[in-house]
Design an enzyme around this catalytic site. Sequence first.
Site, mmCIF file in Angstrom:
data_model
loop_
_atom_site.group_PDB
_atom_site.id
_atom_site.type_symbol
_atom_site.label_atom_id
_atom_site.label_comp_id
_atom_site.label_asym_id
_atom_site.label_seq_id
_atom_site.Cartn_x
_atom_site.Cartn_y
_atom_site.Cartn_z
ATOM 1 C CD1 TRP A 160 0.688 -0.348 3.128
ATOM 2 C CD2 TRP A 160 -0.670 1.397 3.441
ATOM 3 N NE1 TRP A 160 1.003 0.221 4.344
ATOM 4 C CE2 TRP A 160 0.183 1.291 4.574
ATOM 5 C CE3 TRP A 160 -1.614 2.417 3.412
ATOM 6 C CZ2 TRP A 160 0.121 2.173 5.644
ATOM 7 C CZ3 TRP A 160 -1.668 3.296 4.501
ATOM 8 C CH2 TRP A 160 -0.812 3.170 5.590
ATOM 9 C CG ASP A 161 4.809 0.776 1.553
ATOM 10 O OD1 ASP A 161 3.868 0.119 2.012
ATOM 11 O OD2 ASP A 161 5.963 0.718 2.003
ATOM 12 C CE LYS A 173 6.126 -1.639 11.805
ATOM 13 N NZ LYS A 173 5.781 -2.739 10.914
ATOM 14 C CD GLN A 174 2.813 1.685 9.864
ATOM 15 O OE1 GLN A 174 3.215 0.573 10.178
ATOM 16 N NE2 GLN A 174 2.763 2.103 8.609
ATOM 17 C CD GLU A 200 2.446 -3.919 9.456
ATOM 18 O OE1 GLU A 200 3.634 -4.054 9.788
ATOM 19 O OE2 GLU A 200 2.031 -4.109 8.299
HETATM 20 C C1 BGC Z 1 4.784 -1.163 7.611
HETATM 21 C C2 BGC Z 1 3.753 -1.273 6.512
HETATM 22 C C3 BGC Z 1 4.461 -1.189 5.182
HETATM 23 C C4 BGC Z 1 5.594 -2.199 5.083
HETATM 24 C C5 BGC Z 1 6.423 -2.032 3.819
HETATM 25 C C6 BGC Z 1 5.856 -2.227 7.430
HETATM 26 O O1 BGC Z 1 6.838 -2.098 8.413
HETATM 27 O O2 BGC Z 1 4.182 -1.339 8.880
HETATM 28 O O3 BGC Z 1 2.815 -0.237 6.635
HETATM 29 O O4 BGC Z 1 3.544 -1.410 4.155
HETATM 30 O O5 BGC Z 1 6.466 -2.032 6.166
HETATM 31 O O6 BGC Z 1 7.012 -0.764 3.774
#
Ligand code: BGC
Length: 772
Positions: free
Chosen positions: A357-358, A599-600, A487
Amino acid sequence: MKQYLTIDEWSIIEESFNPQTQEISESVFSIGNGYMGGRANFEEQYSGHSLQGSYMAGVYYPDKTRVGWWKNGYPEYFAKVLNSTNWIGINVEIDGVPLDLATCSVTAFRRVLDMKEGTLSRSFTAVLEDGKEVRVESLRIVSMVRQEIGAIRYSIVPVNFSGTITLTPYLDGDIKNKDSNYDEKFWNEVEKNAEPDSGYLTLKTKKLDFHVTTAMAFDILVNGEKLAIPAEAIQREKYVGATADVTVQAGDQVVIYKYAANVTSRNYGLGQLVEAAHSALHSAREAGFALLLSEQAEAWKAKWKESDISIEGDVSAQQAIRFNIFQLNQTYTGEDDRLNIGPKGFTGEKYGGSTYWDTEAYCVPFYLSTADASIARNLLIYRYKHLDKAKENARKLGFTKGALYPMVTMNGEECHNEWEITFEEIHRNGAIAYAIYNYVNYTGDKAYLGQYGLEVLVEISRFWEERVHYSADKDKYVMLGVTGPNEYENNVNNNWYTNRIASWTMEYTLEALAYLQENETSRYHELLDKLALQVNETEKWTEIIAGMYYPEDAERGIFLQQDGFLDKELIQVKDLPPEHLPLNQKWSWDRILRSCFIKQADVLQGLYFLGDRYDLETKQRNFDFYEPITVHESSLSPCIHAILACELGYKEKAYEMYLRTSRLDLDNYNNDTEDGCHTTSMAGTWMSIVHGFGGLRVQQDRLILNPSNPGHWTSYAFKIMFRGARLNISVTDKQVTVANETGIPAQITIYDKEYTVDGKSSITAEGITVTA
Ligand code: BGC
């Protein structure tokens, strides 16, 4: 944070050789051209720790999934970007002793990534165990003009001896992915040939039948003169090379030019590969290294003209943003709509080079603003082409209708296999819908909706319709068992972001339907038929939009990341002992899941995407609550926080977050750069300047700018393309100037005041204290 690279405006520079940072540097100094690329491995042999990596875009391997307990719906394989033939190798022996930086004493080492002209160079003096000293300089490019071509100039001067230097340029296909699930090699040899000054090697993947032919040729010069040096061809399994003994006197300069062409069965028929490789190779060799270099500089000049950001008064920030832009431009050029952007680009194996999804959430805005609209459109069409597979994926999971795009993919099939992400991190569907909105809103290309967009939107809305359900208890629609962008929480109920992006998708789908009904009536009816869209479906979407449940805490005035979030023990990151960070390397998964640490961006991701629907106070309350408990252990996190911090006037926080996103790899913030760079998050870095400090938005066909200056910069300037016009926007403490470099006028609002910037002219919004 381990800052070991020299700060410079246009280059990344390493000024001493350190085996401890070798793998980090191999990632950071990677070069590529959208078609292929590789890590900054040494040309000569190196017996120290190293991750050899050479990658061809779109060439992958479906490595059989390895899981403890098989669960219905798990994908069969995890796609791996393939480590392909090493074409850079030139082994060197000095009177029979290998030149290997792990075994000799190295001084005057310097490695430079010249971002202005797109070259990687290295120089050093090495003293071998027997006291012989050589001075070496190498210069390498992966051509931005001739996509199949890589070229190297490698020079050696014997400083204190006369003797024999043996050069062995080679192609080695006997390589393994470090992340291979079963420790297997993925390539078989098809054919090869070695000649005294050239050779080629064709390999094919054990599954999927990708063929790659690599051809090389080389010239050796001594003191500037090309010599007919007798060389001996060598062949062994998956390997071709040639060995030449060069007799030298102290002070002589031996130079080898090595050219390599890499072609794949993605672009040629199997019978054409060898010829195609040779034809590209010969024209490059004939052109010569100097011409390849000048073409490269011109190509990069053009890229910088479209996408540069300059920052005055802060060289570290300047270097960082150029590094991010450089990596993005060498990872994806948009010329091939079958390709996408892997989270590590061509800098490592992790995340398999697959699409996440990035792309939609972070990369699309960068390409929308810095390149022709067709490039971002290609990224969208990539998903359109995967729509049938996304529908199949939803059926596999038991949905009767709709599409669930994969979390990770190469060809549209899901190839990620952790249930909490594969099955639950479904918010990715929302980002794919949002990218359609973003593209149409930015470019004004509403025709895209009728051509491709609507079909994707309807199928995603259908998925959401079936994924939510009515809760009698709440008298609301709820969504259970999901993983949000954060996550560090799995299987939660009513993740605010997922609920919000789901109902937003349905809303936007209805808006797109209404637009087509009114403006493209015959296409509208065609699509209704094609999609067999029923009135009761759109009615249901309206009902869900009105009745969706959003967890919130009225007292604090915040949205709750998920049901029950406030039951957690609320501790701020600043109160954690520093040795506990990063949590993902120090804590058990159990402890992470139970904690409040994020995490984000999650709720905040929603407030960024749907920023025009929430007032500043709401954003502020949520930011103040969530940012202090966020560990930013995804590279995608600091940029969203930087943007919101700018909007809220939190200048120091915005700057801190900017440095963290932009220097993430240069300073190895998350202690994982040796695996590869965080390429997709680099687009987020760009966003943190343009959407953050620049305050750029597009509303009702107008470009909106609300620039602020972080206070550490004298001024900054960025370029954007908007509806055919290329604008150079520069911001000082007191004024914002917009120069239109094209002949197409642009409508802009700066701090609520409207301007028209005519072609080839500029306007200045003055009387502003940007830093206030
Ligand atoms: C992130 C995801 C991301 C993936 C690839 C993961 O660490 O939590 O949001 O899509 O990395 O960049």
